[in-house]
Write a protein that holds these residues in place. Structure first.
Motif, PDB file in Angstrom:
ATOM      1  N   THR A 531       0.804  -1.226   0.000  1.00 45.78           N
ATOM      2  CA  THR A 531       0.000   0.000   0.000  1.00 45.78           C
ATOM      3  C   THR A 531       0.841   1.283   0.000  1.00 45.78           C
ATOM      4  N   PRO A 532       1.869   1.421   0.841  1.00 39.33           N
ATOM      5  CA  PRO A 532       2.634   2.685   0.807  1.00 39.33           C
ATOM      6  C   PRO A 532       3.352   2.928  -0.525  1.00 39.33           C
ATOM      7  N   ASN A 533       3.558   1.867  -1.281  1.00 41.06           N
ATOM      8  CA  ASN A 533       4.316   2.006  -2.528  1.00 41.06           C
ATOM      9  C   ASN A 533       3.427   2.122  -3.770  1.00 41.06           C
ATOM     10  N   GLN A 534       2.105   2.006  -3.617  1.00 38.43           N
ATOM     11  CA  GLN A 534       1.221   2.046  -4.778  1.00 38.43           C
ATOM     12  C   GLN A 534       1.211   3.443  -5.421  1.00 38.43           C
ATOM     13  N   SER A 535       1.144   3.460  -6.786  1.00 40.27           N
ATOM     14  CA  SER A 535       1.076   4.735  -7.496  1.00 40.27           C
ATOM     15  C   SER A 535       0.447   4.518  -8.861  1.00 40.27           C
ATOM     16  N   ASP A 536      -0.234   5.593  -9.379  1.00 38.22           N
ATOM     17  CA  ASP A 536      -0.727   5.554 -10.753  1.00 38.22           C
ATOM     18  C   ASP A 536       0.464   5.474 -11.714  1.00 38.22           C
ATOM     19  N   LYS A 537       0.181   4.978 -12.934  1.00 36.72           N
ATOM     20  CA  LYS A 537       1.233   4.894 -13.943  1.00 36.72           C
ATOM     21  C   LYS A 537       0.843   5.767 -15.139  1.00 36.72           C
ATOM     22  N   ALA A 538       1.683   6.765 -15.420  1.00 41.73           N
ATOM     23  CA  ALA A 538       1.420   7.699 -16.513  1.00 41.73           C
ATOM     24  C   ALA A 538       2.156   7.233 -17.763  1.00 41.73           C
ATOM     25  N   ILE A 539       1.417   7.143 -18.876  1.00 41.84           N
ATOM     26  CA  ILE A 539       1.962   6.685 -20.155  1.00 41.84           C
ATOM     27  C   ILE A 539       1.778   7.797 -21.185  1.00 41.84           C
ATOM     28  N   THR A 540       2.855   8.144 -21.890  1.00 41.68           N
ATOM     29  CA  THR A 540       2.785   9.154 -22.947  1.00 41.68           C
ATOM     30  C   THR A 540       2.499   8.483 -24.286  1.00 41.68           C
ATOM     31  N   VAL A 541       1.527   9.057 -25.045  1.00 43.36           N
ATOM     32  CA  VAL A 541       1.112   8.478 -26.320  1.00 43.36           C
ATOM     33  C   VAL A 541       1.471   9.437 -27.456  1.00 43.36           C
ATOM     34  N   ASN A 542       2.123   8.915 -28.502  1.00 42.34           N
ATOM     35  CA  ASN A 542       2.293   9.638 -29.755  1.00 42.34           C
ATOM     36  C   ASN A 542       1.282   9.067 -30.747  1.00 42.34           C
ATOM     37  N   TYR A 543       0.240   9.846 -31.064  1.00 39.03           N
ATOM     38  CA  TYR A 543      -0.889   9.312 -31.820  1.00 39.03           C
ATOM     39  C   TYR A 543      -0.618   9.199 -33.326  1.00 39.03           C
ATOM     40  N   TYR A 544       0.183  10.058 -33.885  1.00 35.75           N
ATOM     41  CA  TYR A 544       0.443  10.068 -35.327  1.00 35.75           C
ATOM     42  C   TYR A 544      -0.857  10.031 -36.144  1.00 35.75           C
ATOM     43  N   GLY A 545      -1.828  10.826 -35.695  1.00 38.14           N
ATOM     44  CA  GLY A 545      -3.087  10.920 -36.422  1.00 38.14           C
ATOM     45  C   GLY A 545      -4.121   9.878 -36.056  1.00 38.14           C
ATOM     46  N   ASN A 546      -3.779   8.907 -35.234  1.00 37.72           N
ATOM     47  CA  ASN A 546      -4.743   7.886 -34.820  1.00 37.72           C
ATOM     48  C   ASN A 546      -5.455   8.332 -33.546  1.00 37.72           C
ATOM     49  N   THR A 547      -6.439   7.568 -33.140  1.00 41.23           N
ATOM     50  CA  THR A 547      -7.138   7.827 -31.877  1.00 41.23           C
ATOM     51  C   THR A 547      -7.124   6.561 -31.043  1.00 41.23           C
ATOM     52  N   LEU A 548      -7.230   6.738 -29.715  1.00 39.91           N
ATOM     53  CA  LEU A 548      -7.264   5.595 -28.805  1.00 39.91           C
ATOM     54  C   LEU A 548      -8.696   5.101 -28.684  1.00 39.91           C
ATOM     55  N   SER A 549      -8.945   3.848 -29.114  1.00 39.57           N
ATOM     56  CA  SER A 549     -10.303   3.285 -29.037  1.00 39.57           C
ATOM     57  C   SER A 549     -10.592   2.707 -27.670  1.00 39.57           C
ATOM     58  N   GLY A 550      -9.567   2.261 -26.944  1.00 40.25           N
ATOM     59  CA  GLY A 550      -9.774   1.667 -25.629  1.00 40.25           C
ATOM     60  C   GLY A 550      -8.535   0.923 -25.193  1.00 40.25           C
ATOM     61  N   ILE A 551      -8.592   0.340 -23.992  1.00 42.20           N
ATOM     62  CA  ILE A 551      -7.493  -0.458 -23.444  1.00 42.20           C
ATOM     63  C   ILE A 551      -8.081  -1.770 -22.968  1.00 42.20           C
ATOM     64  N   LYS A 552      -7.395  -2.873 -23.264  1.00 43.65           N
ATOM     65  CA  LYS A 552      -7.892  -4.190 -22.894  1.00 43.65           C
ATOM     66  C   LYS A 552      -6.837  -4.978 -22.126  1.00 43.65           C
ATOM     67  N   ASN A 553      -7.318  -5.767 -21.186  1.00 45.21           N
ATOM     68  CA  ASN A 553      -6.522  -6.776 -20.503  1.00 45.21           C
ATOM     69  C   ASN A 553      -7.038  -8.120 -21.006  1.00 45.21           C
ATOM     70  N   GLY A 554      -6.348  -8.679 -22.011  1.00 48.94           N
ATOM     71  CA  GLY A 554      -6.891  -9.854 -22.682  1.00 48.94           C
ATOM     72  C   GLY A 554      -8.113  -9.454 -23.466  1.00 48.94           C
ATOM     73  N   SER A 555      -9.269 -10.091 -23.186  1.00 43.80           N
ATOM     74  CA  SER A 555     -10.511  -9.741 -23.878  1.00 43.80           C
ATOM     75  C   SER A 555     -11.373  -8.782 -23.062  1.00 43.80           C
ATOM     76  N   VAL A 556     -10.911  -8.401 -21.849  1.00 42.65           N
ATOM     77  CA  VAL A 556     -11.702  -7.554 -20.944  1.00 42.65           C
ATOM     78  C   VAL A 556     -11.274  -6.097 -21.093  1.00 42.65           C
ATOM     79  N   SER A 557     -12.213  -5.234 -21.402  1.00 39.95           N
ATOM     80  CA  SER A 557     -11.907  -3.819 -21.585  1.00 39.95           C
ATOM     81  C   SER A 557     -11.832  -3.093 -20.245  1.00 39.95           C
ATOM     82  N   LEU A 558     -10.840  -2.237 -20.099  1.00 36.92           N
ATOM     83  CA  LEU A 558     -10.767  -1.375 -18.922  1.00 36.92           C
ATOM     84  C   LEU A 558     -11.824  -0.280 -19.047  1.00 36.92           C
ATOM     85  N   VAL A 559     -12.304   0.208 -17.924  1.00 38.96           N
ATOM     86  CA  VAL A 559     -13.369   1.224 -17.898  1.00 38.96           C
ATOM     87  C   VAL A 559     -12.735   2.615 -17.891  1.00 38.96           C
ATOM     88  N   ALA A 560     -13.002   3.361 -18.964  1.00 39.88           N
ATOM     89  CA  ALA A 560     -12.462   4.722 -19.052  1.00 39.88           C
ATOM     90  C   ALA A 560     -13.043   5.578 -17.927  1.00 39.88           C
TER      91      ALA A 560
END
Length: 946
Positions: A531-560
């Motif tokens: 618990t004392p070591n938990q933290s969010d993880k920030a990821i930088t995206v270079n889109y190159y004209g694309n868009t992010l449709s979603g994020i999945k863990n296997g077949s399960v989609s994460l909730v935006a």
């Protein structure tokens, strides 16, 4: 940088991808290379040169006559060719006996090249045996009677006029995606010039989840990876569907590794479709693709409104969902649905291997049309190159969906165990099956490419190039079909993969449309659940004209907004989501609108401090001998934890019975340990926190008990000896040994649990000393012996039987005994009182039929009955009984009558003749045969019953 295919330039690549190339086909010479009159060939003694048949002239033959082949015989001739390559072999013939055709065999240089059905014709006609490889110099060609009864005038060998293998890169889907069209352009360019390497991956989580096993095996052997990878969509289905990662592996193979993807669709149906409710989950054990395992009505699947049709729509919807993901990621697929439709042949589904062919050719083509229209029109899928699995039966054209619905014609080559004609077994069959290839080419007039869409042995590069066998690609099935030396020689594979003729993964060009893909930074992070070591993880995206449709863990989609947030080019994975993941690796797929998806690898650790418990000792021994048995005491150091229980593997020990706890002492009871097998028993102490220590108990048994005495008896019959013995007290298994001389014995059967054994390798008139040995769990033995002499007495009666097998193949769809009955008496034999029996094993409980092809007494006067033996014997559970009508008349003393019989199942599936009691694997002429029996008025006259 990847190379273009071998020996091609960059300019050719541009032309290939944009235009495709054409070449001018070579012209064959008008005059044939070689023609021989049948009467000038080498003829076996059964054959004769004739000008008429039964007094009827057969005008129009060339030379001095023609060869009349009846029920047996061979025609042999030698031809000299200038170079090794493909040649056409044909004959001028007449066959006016059977409208269904007459079977003959062709061999070249002593190797059987298959069976050929000469069609019915009452005029001199030409028949083509197809294209075959001949070696430079002299070659021996032989035609052998199968069902015989044909007239042969001439034989011709000529240069093969091979199709130039030029196919236009026009896809049947005019709206094909750019990537799909580029792939089609490439395939048509290499077709006929090279063969593309391929390999089917295992599906359904096989190889313990290691889908790379075969591919790494190929690379370790040859230094190359295959260019094409075979996939299967079978796990995406309405019944037990589950995500096995197939779609993601296809994206990775094409977009990241630069390969080509092909896929089949082993879509299942419920075994009990009548009880099935649409949308109801069904365990995979209760699902099938076999037509004999389900009551699914395939004919209804093409009728809107039926339950079968609705189920098909659900299955197509699941398939389309995955294909759409591939299309959105720019992945084209060589798509092979409803494969191997015709199976063993036939128009009405009689040879079907899969449910989709159960209702016959007409319904199958409707299924194909429905699938094509649903995927392309309803679901807008245009990333498919449609591949149809064909065969070369005379019924095969009826199954073809049509040129407007097919891009590639495929053939599945499995001829290492079955369908091989070279007389070998247990070794690879490197035949390029060139004759089949060009039959498939001709089936579409050369307008479609032909591929080896599944196979066991990959043809050798020498056979492929010498025979100009222009298969587009090969694709071995997984497992033993690739890696066993019974199917592929490693040296041949290495030569093949490293040759200039075969295209491997590293030699593919860039087949992608140049669309930039998005990227993420970093691509891997570490998350600590402490618990004392938990933290969010920030990821930088270079889109190159694309868009992010979603994020999945296997077949399960994460909730935006909950599991992650997006702000500009920063995606933040929330610690609340990561804290709920198990320790290990979590792979999060960033799904972008175009280009390649990106994967963030999260290494989940937990550094939360824990106080581990321990036990003393951690190892002990236990003797199962009653006098030496003792409880085992274990001392626990708890460190603030509590004991939750003790397990042996996944099975929990019972507290108070298997073990007791008193303070920090645990006592493992001897009653529990005495029930464990000799070896190591690992007992896991399950504590409330921390690691769980293990007590390793070495279980031994110093008890030595000899098995009790046994009594052996036996009987000896025709080429066999049967031993029986009494049970030996304490024995766990038995073995039978046979004396080899000088007091030595050798085992002929081991690990027996039954109290009887039959030695079918014994020779009549030979004295054998047998010994039966009983063994117990401690390895102690006891034995007893007996001497037996197998013998057979051939009855002498009013007639005898002579026989040889007209078909000597070990596995065949036809049993063909050639039988002769000889009157050995001094008076006429009334044939209506005679019965002859041919004994064999039926192998499968299926309907059978018989034909009398010819008999001295007239085929219509010969009767036949199939009889199931009440007590099966070695080599026989069924016999075919031949009888005669009163119109057959009598047989004079010393006279003989021949009967030529064929036996087959109505579905034309194969019998295994090897080991059948009456079967003769060798010989082609009549000999006295005691393994058929004959009866007059019910009394045995000849032969030995099994």
């Amino acid at each position: 940088m990847k190379k273009w295919f071998k020996k091609s330039s960059a300019m050719m690549l541009v032309l290939t991808l944009l235009l495709g190339l054409t070449t001018v086909p070579a012209q064959a010479d008008a005059a044939p290379l070689y023609t021989i009159e049948g009467e000038n060939a080498q003829l076996s003694s059964e054959l004769q040169v004739a000008t008429q048949i039964y007094g009827q002239p057969k005008p129009g033959y060339s030379g001095t006559g023609f060869v009349w082949m009846q029920n047996s015989g061979t025609i042999t001739f030698t031809v000299t060719v200038p170079a090794t390559g493909m040649y056409a072999i044909s004959t001028r013939f007449m066959q006016e006996l059977s409208p269904d055709g007459r079977l003959q065999y062709l061999s070249i240089n002593g190797v059987n090249k298959g069976s050929y059905m000469l069609p019915y014709t009452t005029t001199w006609s030409n028949y083509n045996f197809g294209f075959h490889k001949l070696n430079q110099g002299s070659n021996t060609i032989q035609v052998k009677a199968g069902w015989g009864f044909a007239y042969f005038d001439t034989f011709t060998v000529d240069y093969a006029n091979l199709d130039p293998l030029i196919v236009q890169p026009t896809l049947i889907d005019s709206q094909a995606t750019p990537e799909t069209q580029i792939l089609m352009n490439y395939l048509t360019e290499v077709y006929g010039k090279h063969i593309i390497s391929g390999q089917q991956e295992i599906y359904g989580g096989g190889n313990n989840g290691n889908s790379e096993l075969e591919f790494n095996w190929i690379y370790n052997l040859t230094g190359k990876y295959p260019a094409i990878r075979g996939f299967d969509f079978m796990n995406y289905n309405p019944l037990y569907g589950w995500e096995d990662g197939t779609t993601n592996r296809m994206i990775d193979w094409v977009n990241n590794r630069g390969g080509i993807a092909t896929a089949s669709w082993h879509i299942n149906v419920p075994k009990n479709f009548t009880a099935y409710q649409l949308g109801q989950p069904v365990d995979w054990l209760n699902a099938t693709y076999k037509p004999t395992d389900t009551n699914f009505n395939t004919a209804n699947a093409v009728v809107p409104g039926t339950k079968e049709y609705q189920y098909l729509m659900l299955a197509i919807e699941d398939l389309a969902e995955q294909l759409l993901i591939l299309q959105n990621n720019g992945v084209p697929v060589i798509f092979r649905p409803f494969h191997e439709a015709e199976g063993n042949g036939g128009l009405n589904g009689e040879g079907a291997w899969f449910w989709w062919a159960k209702a016959g050719a007409g319904v199958y083509k409707q299924l194909w049309d429905i699938l094509y229209n649903k995927l392309t029109v309803t679901y807008g899928l245009h990333n498919l190159i449609w591949t149809y699995n064909s065969y070369v039966y005379n019924t095969s054209p009826a199954w073809y969906p049509g040129n407007s619905k097919v891009d590639i014609v495929g053939y599945d080559k499995y001829n290492t165990v079955y369908n091989r004609y070279d007389g070998l077994s247990g070794v690879p069959n490197e035949d390029a099956i060139t004759s089949i290839f060009y039959q498939l080419v001709d089936s579409t007039n050369g307008t479609k490419m032909v591929a080896m869409t599944e196979n066991d042995t990959i043809p050798s590069v020498q056979n492929l190039t010498e025979e100009k066998s222009g298969w587009l690609y090969f694709l071995p099935w997984y497992g033993e079909h690739l890696m066993s030396t019974a199917f592929n020689y490693p040296a041949t594979l290495t030569t093949l993969y490293q040759s200039n003729y075969v295209i491997t993964l590293d030699e593919l060009p860039n087949l992608k449309v140049n669309v930039p893909s998005a990227s993420i930074t970093p691509t891997s992070v570490v998350f600590d659940k402490y618990t004392p070591n938990q933290s969010d993880k920030a990821i930088t995206v270079n889109y190159y004209g694309n868009t992010l449709s979603g994020i999945k863990n296997g077949s399960v989609s994460l909730v935006a907004g909950t599991d992650y947030t997006v702000s500009g080019t920063t995606v933040t994975i929330k610690k609340s989501y990561l804290a709920a993941r198990a320790v290990g690796t979590t792979s999060l797929t960033f799904d972008f609108s175009a280009g390649a998806d990106r994967v963030l690898t999260v290494s989940i650790v937990d550094t939360t401090p824990t106080n581990n418990s321990s036990i003393t000792p951690t190892s002990a021994s236990f003797d199962k001998k009653t006098a030496n048995q003792a409880d085992i005491a274990v001392t626990m150091t708890l460190n603030g934890n509590t004991l939750s229980g003790i397990k042996n593997g996944s099975v929990s020990l019972v507290s108070g019975t298997d073990y007791t706890v008193s303070g920090t002492t645990v006592t493992i009871k001897k009653s529990y340990l005495a029930a464990q097998a000799v070896g190591t028993t690992n007992l896991t102490f399950d504590f409330s926190a921390g690691t769980d220590p293990v007590l390793a108990v070495s279980v031994v048994d110093t008890t030595v008990n000899l098995p009790g005495a046994l009594t052996v008896s036996g009987t000896a019959g025709n080429a066999q000896a049967t031993l029986t013995w009494t049970a030996s007290t304490g024995a766990t298994s038995y073995k039978v040994e046979r004396a080899t001389g000088s007091g030595a014995y050798t085992a002929i059967a081991s690990n027996l649990t039954a109290l009887t054994y039959t030695d079918t390798t014994a020779v009549n008139g030979t004295l054998y000393n047998y010994r039966v040995v009983a063994s117990n769990a401690a390895g102690s033995t006891n034995s007893n012996s007996i001497a037996l002499t197998p013998s057979v007495t051939t009855p002498t009666g009013s007639f005898k039987i002579q026989m040889y097998s007209g078909n000597t193949d070990a596995s065949s769809n036809t049993i063909a005994p050639r039988v002769k009955i000889v009157n050995m008496g001094t008076t006429a034999l009334d044939l209506s009182t005679v019965k002859l029996r041919y004994y064999y094993t039926i192998d499968a409980n299926k309907t059978q039929a018989f034909w009398c092809d010819w008999s001295h007494v007239g085929s219509s006067n010969v009767t036949g009955t199939f009889v199931t033996m009440p007590t099966p014997k070695t080599g026989a559970d069924t016999y075919f009984e031949i009888g005669f009508t009163s119109a057959a008349g009598t047989l004079a003393p010393s006279a003989a009558a021949e009967i030529q019989i064929r036996i087959a199942r109505t579905d034309w599936s194969n019998y295994t003749q090897t080991g059948d009691y009456s079967f003769s694997p060798t010989g082609s002429s009549y000999v006295d045969w005691t393994k058929m029996t004959g009866y007059a008025s019910g009394t045995l006259q000849w032969g030995v019953e099994p």
